[in-house]
Design an enzyme around this catalytic site. Sequence first.
Site, mmCIF file in Angstrom:
data_model
loop_
_atom_site.group_PDB
_atom_site.id
_atom_site.type_symbol
_atom_site.label_atom_id
_atom_site.label_comp_id
_atom_site.label_asym_id
_atom_site.label_seq_id
_atom_site.Cartn_x
_atom_site.Cartn_y
_atom_site.Cartn_z
ATOM 1 N N HIS A 194 9.859 11.117 -2.481
ATOM 2 C CA HIS A 194 9.477 10.621 -1.473
ATOM 3 C C HIS A 194 10.880 10.259 -0.752
ATOM 4 O O HIS A 194 10.761 10.143 0.436
ATOM 5 C CB HIS A 194 8.769 9.216 -1.341
ATOM 6 C CG HIS A 194 7.674 9.399 -0.539
ATOM 7 N ND1 HIS A 194 7.009 10.617 0.217
ATOM 8 C CD2 HIS A 194 6.841 8.368 -0.076
ATOM 9 C CE1 HIS A 194 6.150 10.386 1.023
ATOM 10 N NE2 HIS A 194 5.903 8.962 0.967
ATOM 11 N N PHE A 221 10.009 1.118 5.335
ATOM 12 C CA PHE A 221 8.797 1.770 4.043
ATOM 13 C C PHE A 221 8.591 3.056 5.036
ATOM 14 O O PHE A 221 8.164 2.977 6.275
ATOM 15 C CB PHE A 221 8.062 0.873 3.815
ATOM 16 C CG PHE A 221 8.530 -0.164 2.809
ATOM 17 C CD1 PHE A 221 8.787 0.309 1.343
ATOM 18 C CD2 PHE A 221 9.026 -1.462 3.265
ATOM 19 C CE1 PHE A 221 9.310 -0.604 0.356
ATOM 20 C CE2 PHE A 221 9.582 -2.317 2.193
ATOM 21 C CZ PHE A 221 9.681 -1.900 0.810
ATOM 22 N N TYR A 268 12.715 2.928 -5.569
ATOM 23 C CA TYR A 268 12.302 4.007 -4.962
ATOM 24 C C TYR A 268 13.582 4.892 -5.059
ATOM 25 O O TYR A 268 13.323 6.296 -4.802
ATOM 26 C CB TYR A 268 11.727 4.017 -3.577
ATOM 27 C CG TYR A 268 10.797 3.182 -3.478
ATOM 28 C CD1 TYR A 268 9.431 3.507 -3.786
ATOM 29 C CD2 TYR A 268 10.819 1.664 -3.004
ATOM 30 C CE1 TYR A 268 8.143 2.867 -3.645
ATOM 31 C CE2 TYR A 268 9.540 1.045 -3.008
ATOM 32 C CZ TYR A 268 8.225 1.460 -3.231
ATOM 33 O OH TYR A 268 7.357 0.651 -3.294
ATOM 34 N N ASN A 274 5.575 4.527 5.560
ATOM 35 C CA ASN A 274 4.404 4.476 6.421
ATOM 36 C C ASN A 274 4.546 3.984 7.825
ATOM 37 O O ASN A 274 3.984 4.250 8.772
ATOM 38 C CB ASN A 274 3.410 4.097 5.921
ATOM 39 C CG ASN A 274 2.763 4.827 4.558
ATOM 40 O OD1 ASN A 274 3.410 5.875 4.445
ATOM 41 N ND2 ASN A 274 1.661 4.604 4.009
ATOM 42 N N ASN A 297 2.729 10.676 6.173
ATOM 43 C CA ASN A 297 2.478 9.392 6.945
ATOM 44 C C ASN A 297 3.636 8.875 7.687
ATOM 45 O O ASN A 297 3.636 8.316 8.717
ATOM 46 C CB ASN A 297 2.155 8.266 5.897
ATOM 47 C CG ASN A 297 0.617 8.525 5.447
ATOM 48 O OD1 ASN A 297 -0.189 9.040 6.025
ATOM 49 N ND2 ASN A 297 0.217 8.030 4.226
#
Length: 281
Positions: free
Chosen positions: A105, A150, A100, A152, A198
Amino acid sequence: MVRVSSHAMLERTRPSDRYDSISWFHVMFGAAASSSSAVASGMRLPLPVLAKTVRRRMQMLPSVPSALSPPRASASSAAAGDTDRKPWLLVGLGNPGKLYQGTRHNVGFEMIDVIAEAEGISLSSMQFKAMFGKGCICDVPVMLAKPTTFMNASGESVGPLVSYFNIPLNQVLLMYDDLDLPFAKLRLLPKGGHGGHNGMRSVINHLKGSRDFPRLRIGIGRPPGKMDPASFVLRPFNRKEREELDFAFQRGLEAVRILMLEGFNKSATFVNSSQSQLLNS
Protein backbone atom coordinates in the site's frame (compact mmCIF):
# COMPACT_ATOMS: atom_id res chain seq x y z
CA MET A 1 31.60 87.53 -35.52
CA VAL A 2 30.84 85.02 -38.27
CA ARG A 3 27.55 84.62 -40.09
CA VAL A 4 26.77 80.91 -40.28
CA SER A 5 24.36 79.52 -42.84
CA SER A 6 21.81 76.89 -41.97
CA HIS A 7 23.59 74.47 -44.31
CA ALA A 8 26.92 74.98 -42.59
CA MET A 9 25.36 74.62 -39.16
CA LEU A 10 23.76 71.32 -40.25
CA GLU A 11 27.12 70.04 -41.53
CA ARG A 12 28.92 70.95 -38.27
CA THR A 13 26.29 69.33 -36.08
CA ARG A 14 25.43 66.20 -38.08
CA PRO A 15 24.00 63.52 -35.76
CA SER A 16 25.40 60.07 -35.13
CA ASP A 17 23.77 57.17 -36.92
CA ARG A 18 21.83 56.04 -33.87
CA TYR A 19 19.29 58.86 -34.19
CA ASP A 20 16.21 58.53 -36.31
CA SER A 21 16.48 60.64 -39.41
CA ILE A 22 12.92 61.98 -39.14
CA SER A 23 13.36 63.04 -35.52
CA TRP A 24 16.69 64.69 -36.43
CA PHE A 25 15.06 66.59 -39.28
CA HIS A 26 12.41 68.06 -36.98
CA VAL A 27 14.94 69.17 -34.40
CA MET A 28 17.40 70.64 -36.91
CA PHE A 29 14.66 72.20 -39.00
CA GLY A 30 13.54 74.11 -35.94
CA ALA A 31 17.11 75.24 -35.27
CA ALA A 32 17.61 76.23 -38.91
CA ALA A 33 14.36 78.18 -38.92
CA SER A 34 15.43 80.09 -35.82
CA SER A 35 18.75 80.87 -37.45
CA SER A 36 17.10 82.04 -40.69
CA SER A 37 14.75 84.31 -38.76
CA ALA A 38 17.67 85.81 -36.94
CA VAL A 39 19.55 86.43 -40.19
CA ALA A 40 16.47 87.91 -41.80
CA SER A 41 16.15 90.36 -38.96
CA GLY A 42 19.75 91.43 -39.33
CA MET A 43 20.99 89.63 -36.23
CA ARG A 44 24.39 87.93 -36.26
CA LEU A 45 24.29 84.85 -33.99
CA PRO A 46 27.61 83.68 -32.60
CA LEU A 47 28.48 80.05 -33.33
CA PRO A 48 28.41 79.10 -29.60
CA VAL A 49 24.83 80.35 -29.38
CA LEU A 50 23.81 78.20 -32.32
CA ALA A 51 25.58 75.18 -30.88
CA LYS A 52 23.87 75.71 -27.53
CA THR A 53 20.47 75.85 -29.28
CA VAL A 54 21.15 72.61 -31.11
CA ARG A 55 22.34 70.87 -27.93
CA ARG A 56 19.23 71.99 -26.08
CA ARG A 57 17.01 70.60 -28.84
CA MET A 58 19.03 67.39 -28.97
CA GLN A 59 18.31 66.83 -25.28
CA MET A 60 14.59 66.95 -26.06
CA LEU A 61 14.89 63.95 -28.39
CA PRO A 62 13.39 60.69 -27.07
CA SER A 63 16.00 57.99 -26.69
CA VAL A 64 15.96 55.60 -29.62
CA PRO A 65 17.16 52.07 -28.90
CA SER A 66 19.92 50.58 -30.95
CA ALA A 67 18.91 48.15 -33.66
CA LEU A 68 21.14 45.61 -31.94
CA SER A 69 19.43 45.95 -28.57
CA PRO A 70 17.27 42.94 -27.62
CA PRO A 71 13.56 43.73 -27.42
CA ARG A 72 12.18 44.19 -23.95
CA ALA A 73 9.62 41.67 -22.78
CA SER A 74 6.17 43.09 -22.32
CA ALA A 75 4.31 42.75 -19.03
CA SER A 76 1.99 40.21 -20.61
CA SER A 77 4.82 38.04 -21.94
CA ALA A 78 6.57 38.19 -18.56
CA ALA A 79 3.37 37.08 -16.89
CA ALA A 80 3.08 34.23 -19.38
CA GLY A 81 6.64 33.18 -18.52
CA ASP A 82 5.72 33.07 -14.84
CA THR A 83 2.72 30.88 -15.63
CA ASP A 84 4.92 28.52 -17.61
CA ARG A 85 7.11 28.12 -14.56
CA LYS A 86 4.36 26.98 -12.24
CA PRO A 87 5.75 24.08 -10.21
CA TRP A 88 4.56 20.51 -10.50
CA LEU A 89 3.18 18.84 -7.39
CA LEU A 90 4.15 15.16 -7.19
CA VAL A 91 2.29 13.26 -4.48
CA GLY A 92 2.86 9.69 -3.36
CA LEU A 93 0.10 8.03 -1.35
CA GLY A 94 0.70 5.71 1.59
CA ASN A 95 0.47 5.24 5.35
CA PRO A 96 2.91 6.84 7.80
CA GLY A 97 4.87 4.94 10.42
CA LYS A 98 7.26 1.98 10.59
CA LEU A 99 4.44 -0.52 10.69
CA TYR A 100 3.58 0.23 7.06
CA GLN A 101 7.08 0.69 5.61
CA GLY A 102 7.82 -1.67 2.75
CA THR A 103 4.21 -2.76 2.27
CA ARG A 104 2.28 -2.85 -0.98
CA HIS A 105 0.00 0.00 0.00
CA ASN A 106 3.04 2.29 0.36
CA VAL A 107 4.57 2.06 -3.10
CA GLY A 108 3.45 5.66 -3.73
CA PHE A 109 5.61 6.78 -0.80
CA GLU A 110 8.53 4.73 -2.13
CA MET A 111 8.20 6.24 -5.60
CA ILE A 112 8.49 9.72 -4.09
CA ASP A 113 11.52 8.60 -2.05
CA VAL A 114 13.26 7.35 -5.21
CA ILE A 115 12.63 10.68 -6.98
CA ALA A 116 13.77 12.71 -3.96
CA GLU A 117 17.02 10.78 -3.63
CA ALA A 118 17.83 10.86 -7.35
CA GLU A 119 17.16 14.59 -7.67
CA GLY A 120 18.61 15.70 -4.32
CA ILE A 121 15.33 16.98 -2.90
CA SER A 122 14.91 16.85 0.87
CA LEU A 123 11.48 16.11 2.33
CA SER A 124 12.43 17.66 5.63
CA SER A 125 9.51 19.99 6.26
CA MET A 126 5.83 19.53 7.05
CA GLN A 127 3.22 21.34 4.97
CA PHE A 128 -0.51 20.72 5.24
CA LYS A 129 -0.12 17.32 6.94
CA ALA A 130 2.49 16.11 4.45
CA MET A 131 6.21 15.49 4.40
CA PHE A 132 7.19 18.11 1.88
CA GLY A 133 10.15 19.29 -0.19
CA LYS A 134 10.91 21.68 -3.06
CA GLY A 135 13.46 21.36 -5.81
CA CYS A 136 13.91 20.98 -9.56
CA ILE A 137 13.81 18.09 -11.99
CA CYS A 138 15.50 18.90 -15.31
CA ASP A 139 15.37 22.60 -14.31
CA VAL A 140 11.59 22.42 -13.86
CA PRO A 141 10.41 23.45 -10.36
CA VAL A 142 8.68 20.67 -8.45
CA MET A 143 7.22 19.99 -5.03
CA LEU A 144 7.19 16.51 -3.54
CA ALA A 145 4.70 15.43 -0.91
CA LYS A 146 3.88 12.33 1.17
CA PRO A 147 0.62 12.88 3.10
CA THR A 148 0.79 11.71 6.72
CA THR A 149 -2.97 11.58 7.15
CA PHE A 150 -3.16 7.82 6.51
CA MET A 151 -4.27 6.60 3.13
CA ASN A 152 -8.04 6.98 3.43
CA ALA A 153 -7.76 10.69 4.33
CA SER A 154 -5.09 11.66 1.77
CA GLY A 155 -7.29 14.41 0.33
CA GLU A 156 -7.07 16.34 3.60
CA SER A 157 -3.45 17.03 2.67
CA VAL A 158 -3.55 17.11 -1.13
CA GLY A 159 -6.53 19.47 -1.41
CA PRO A 160 -4.99 22.26 0.73
CA LEU A 161 -1.59 21.86 -0.98
CA VAL A 162 -3.13 22.35 -4.42
CA SER A 163 -5.20 25.29 -3.21
CA TYR A 164 -2.46 27.08 -1.26
CA PHE A 165 0.18 26.86 -3.99
CA ASN A 166 -2.39 27.43 -6.76
CA ILE A 167 -1.21 24.44 -8.77
CA PRO A 168 -3.06 23.71 -12.04
CA LEU A 169 -4.65 20.26 -11.79
CA ASN A 170 -2.87 19.08 -14.94
CA GLN A 171 0.38 19.59 -12.99
CA VAL A 172 -0.66 17.50 -9.98
CA LEU A 173 0.69 13.96 -10.38
CA LEU A 174 -0.60 11.30 -7.97
CA MET A 175 1.36 8.05 -7.50
CA TYR A 176 -0.27 5.07 -5.81
CA ASP A 177 -0.70 1.30 -5.69
CA ASP A 178 -3.13 -0.50 -7.98
CA LEU A 179 -4.54 -3.98 -7.40
CA ASP A 180 -5.78 -4.20 -10.98
CA LEU A 181 -2.33 -3.92 -12.59
CA PRO A 182 0.09 -6.86 -12.70
CA PHE A 183 2.88 -6.62 -10.17
CA ALA A 184 5.55 -3.93 -10.86
CA LYS A 185 3.80 -2.69 -14.01
CA LEU A 186 3.19 1.05 -14.44
CA ARG A 187 0.40 2.99 -16.12
CA LEU A 188 0.44 6.77 -16.67
CA LEU A 189 -2.96 8.34 -17.33
CA PRO A 190 -4.06 11.98 -17.79
CA LYS A 191 -7.23 11.62 -15.67
CA GLY A 192 -9.77 9.11 -14.40
CA GLY A 193 -11.77 7.92 -11.42
CA HIS A 194 -10.65 6.44 -8.12
CA GLY A 195 -11.13 2.82 -9.22
CA GLY A 196 -12.10 1.80 -5.71
CA HIS A 197 -8.89 3.17 -4.21
CA ASN A 198 -9.83 4.93 -0.97
CA GLY A 199 -6.85 7.29 -1.05
CA MET A 200 -7.76 8.49 -4.54
CA ARG A 201 -11.41 8.72 -3.54
CA SER A 202 -10.42 11.12 -0.75
CA VAL A 203 -8.21 13.19 -3.07
CA ILE A 204 -11.00 13.57 -5.65
CA ASN A 205 -13.46 14.59 -2.94
CA HIS A 206 -11.09 17.31 -1.69
CA LEU A 207 -10.49 18.59 -5.22
CA LYS A 208 -14.20 19.41 -5.47
CA GLY A 209 -14.94 16.21 -7.34
CA SER A 210 -12.48 16.90 -10.15
CA ARG A 211 -10.81 13.86 -11.71
CA ASP A 212 -8.83 15.85 -14.27
CA PHE A 213 -5.33 15.32 -12.93
CA PRO A 214 -2.64 12.83 -14.04
CA ARG A 215 -1.77 9.73 -12.09
CA LEU A 216 0.97 7.11 -12.13
CA ARG A 217 -0.52 3.75 -11.13
CA ILE A 218 1.93 1.18 -9.74
CA GLY A 219 0.78 -2.43 -10.04
CA ILE A 220 0.87 -4.61 -6.93
CA GLY A 221 -1.11 -7.54 -8.39
CA ARG A 222 -4.15 -9.37 -7.05
CA PRO A 223 -4.24 -11.17 -3.69
CA PRO A 224 -3.73 -14.93 -3.89
CA GLY A 225 -6.69 -17.24 -3.42
CA LYS A 226 -9.42 -15.75 -1.28
CA MET A 227 -7.20 -13.40 0.69
CA ASP A 228 -8.88 -10.17 1.75
CA PRO A 229 -7.50 -7.28 -0.38
CA ALA A 230 -7.31 -5.11 2.77
CA SER A 231 -4.88 -7.61 4.28
CA PHE A 232 -2.99 -8.14 1.02
CA VAL A 233 -2.08 -4.48 0.53
CA LEU A 234 -0.40 -4.43 3.96
CA ARG A 235 1.86 -7.38 3.16
CA PRO A 236 5.61 -6.78 2.58
CA PHE A 237 7.49 -7.89 -0.53
CA ASN A 238 9.74 -10.91 -0.87
CA ARG A 239 13.23 -10.57 -2.34
CA LYS A 240 12.26 -11.34 -5.93
CA GLU A 241 9.35 -8.90 -5.79
CA ARG A 242 11.63 -6.22 -4.35
CA GLU A 243 14.03 -6.56 -7.28
CA GLU A 244 11.18 -6.22 -9.78
CA LEU A 245 9.74 -3.27 -7.91
CA ASP A 246 13.06 -1.43 -7.76
CA PHE A 247 13.28 -1.76 -11.55
CA ALA A 248 9.75 -0.34 -11.86
CA PHE A 249 10.70 2.61 -9.66
CA GLN A 250 13.60 3.42 -11.99
CA ARG A 251 11.19 3.40 -14.91
CA GLY A 252 8.90 5.65 -12.94
CA LEU A 253 11.77 8.05 -12.29
CA GLU A 254 12.62 8.15 -15.98
CA ALA A 255 8.96 8.74 -16.82
CA VAL A 256 8.87 11.75 -14.49
CA ARG A 257 12.00 13.21 -16.09
CA ILE A 258 10.49 12.80 -19.56
CA LEU A 259 7.30 14.42 -18.27
CA MET A 260 9.25 17.48 -17.13
CA LEU A 261 11.32 17.76 -20.32
CA GLU A 262 8.96 16.70 -23.09
CA GLY A 263 5.44 16.72 -21.70
CA PHE A 264 2.76 14.24 -20.73
CA ASN A 265 2.25 12.50 -24.09
CA LYS A 266 5.92 11.57 -24.49
CA SER A 267 6.07 10.30 -20.94
CA ALA A 268 2.88 8.26 -21.31
CA THR A 269 4.20 6.72 -24.51
CA PHE A 270 7.42 5.76 -22.75
CA VAL A 271 5.56 4.12 -19.87
CA ASN A 272 2.50 2.63 -21.50
CA SER A 273 3.77 1.38 -24.87
CA SER A 274 6.56 -0.78 -23.46
CA GLN A 275 4.30 -1.89 -20.62
CA SER A 276 1.67 -3.08 -23.10
CA GLN A 277 4.29 -5.16 -24.89
CA LEU A 278 5.34 -6.72 -21.61
CA LEU A 279 1.76 -7.45 -20.60
CA ASN A 280 1.01 -9.13 -23.91
CA SER A 281 4.20 -11.19 -23.98
